[in-house]
Enzyme design. Sequence first.
Site, mmCIF file in Angstrom:
data_model
loop_
_atom_site.group_PDB
_atom_site.id
_atom_site.type_symbol
_atom_site.label_atom_id
_atom_site.label_comp_id
_atom_site.label_asym_id
_atom_site.label_seq_id
_atom_site.Cartn_x
_atom_site.Cartn_y
_atom_site.Cartn_z
ATOM 1 C CG LEU A 295 -1.892 -1.251 1.247
ATOM 2 C CD1 LEU A 295 -2.511 -1.431 2.625
ATOM 3 C CD2 LEU A 295 -2.962 -1.091 0.181
ATOM 4 N N PRO A 296 0.263 2.422 -0.293
ATOM 5 C CG PRO A 296 -1.091 3.844 -1.537
ATOM 6 C CD PRO A 296 -1.146 2.615 -0.684
ATOM 7 C CB THR B 95 8.360 1.964 1.281
ATOM 8 O OG1 THR B 95 9.050 0.942 0.557
ATOM 9 C CG2 THR B 95 9.390 2.875 1.941
ATOM 10 C CE LYS C 226 12.617 0.982 -0.665
ATOM 11 N NZ LYS C 226 11.217 0.637 -0.889
ATOM 12 C CE LYS D 118 5.985 5.631 0.656
ATOM 13 N NZ LYS D 118 5.340 4.398 0.167
#
Length: 291
Positions: free
Chosen positions: A65-66, A94, A169, A244
Amino acid sequence: MTTIAFIGLGNMGGGMAANLAAKGYDVRAFDLSAEALEKAKAAGCTAAASAADALAGADAVVTMLPAGQHVAGVYRDEVFGKAAAGTLLIDCSTIDVATAKALGAEAAAKGYVAVDAPVSGGIAAANAGTLTFMVGGPDDGFARAQPILQAMGKAVIHAGGSGAGQTAKICNNMLLGASMVATAEAFVLADKLGLDPQRFYDIASVSSGQCWSMTSYCPVPGVGPETPADRGYQGGFAVALMLKDLRLAAEAAGSASASTPMGARALELYEAFAAEGQGGLDFSAIIKSLR
């Protein structure tokens, strides 16, 4: 047969769910997009009418998901108290480290086993099943998640406890963003000083300046292996996605009182580039702003 509820079939999730189905898993897929559901169905997944429908009888739940708010919403509104006790929860999104840790703790308290498993590799790797997974969570959660993740990737690495996957990450992508800016700067300077880009590549790629951004993802068209630069900076890893991740890294750095000046400067440059309407281009297109 292991049944997996797969929630989130966007650019990354669609290919990932398809690979699970191809490897023999019973994938019950759900997304708000009817088009994404049709693609998943064509790839061998069962299209679920809702998240609750996907969860019915699932041994594991994979979310892609976003942002953290979306993962938290699905977990708290759809999964907790509805999925069977002991269900394995794998979040491949992420998201911010704090939310990942909080959801991991909440899941454990409610009788679930949760891991955060963000990915590296982009859309092409998602489709090809060659992603790298950085996994945070308890040992038993990693052991259960590993074969599922291996069906979608080339490398599955246990980073540590809950939230460690997200930490790995954002640190990795902060390094990637900063190194791409530095690589682009070097090529632009070499060009302005009259050095042929290919000659510079031939030298730097076997010298101390060598890095992944140069030898595997060169931002200059026609130099090195084929990259998005050779396709007008289309495809690959979008500027908006790099932005992001850099924002998540900056947020985490602030909470940890860590000094990240190179990451901060990369964030500023990508923000300015995105503000020019370039957010859909591959992140290596940052070289365009330096020329």
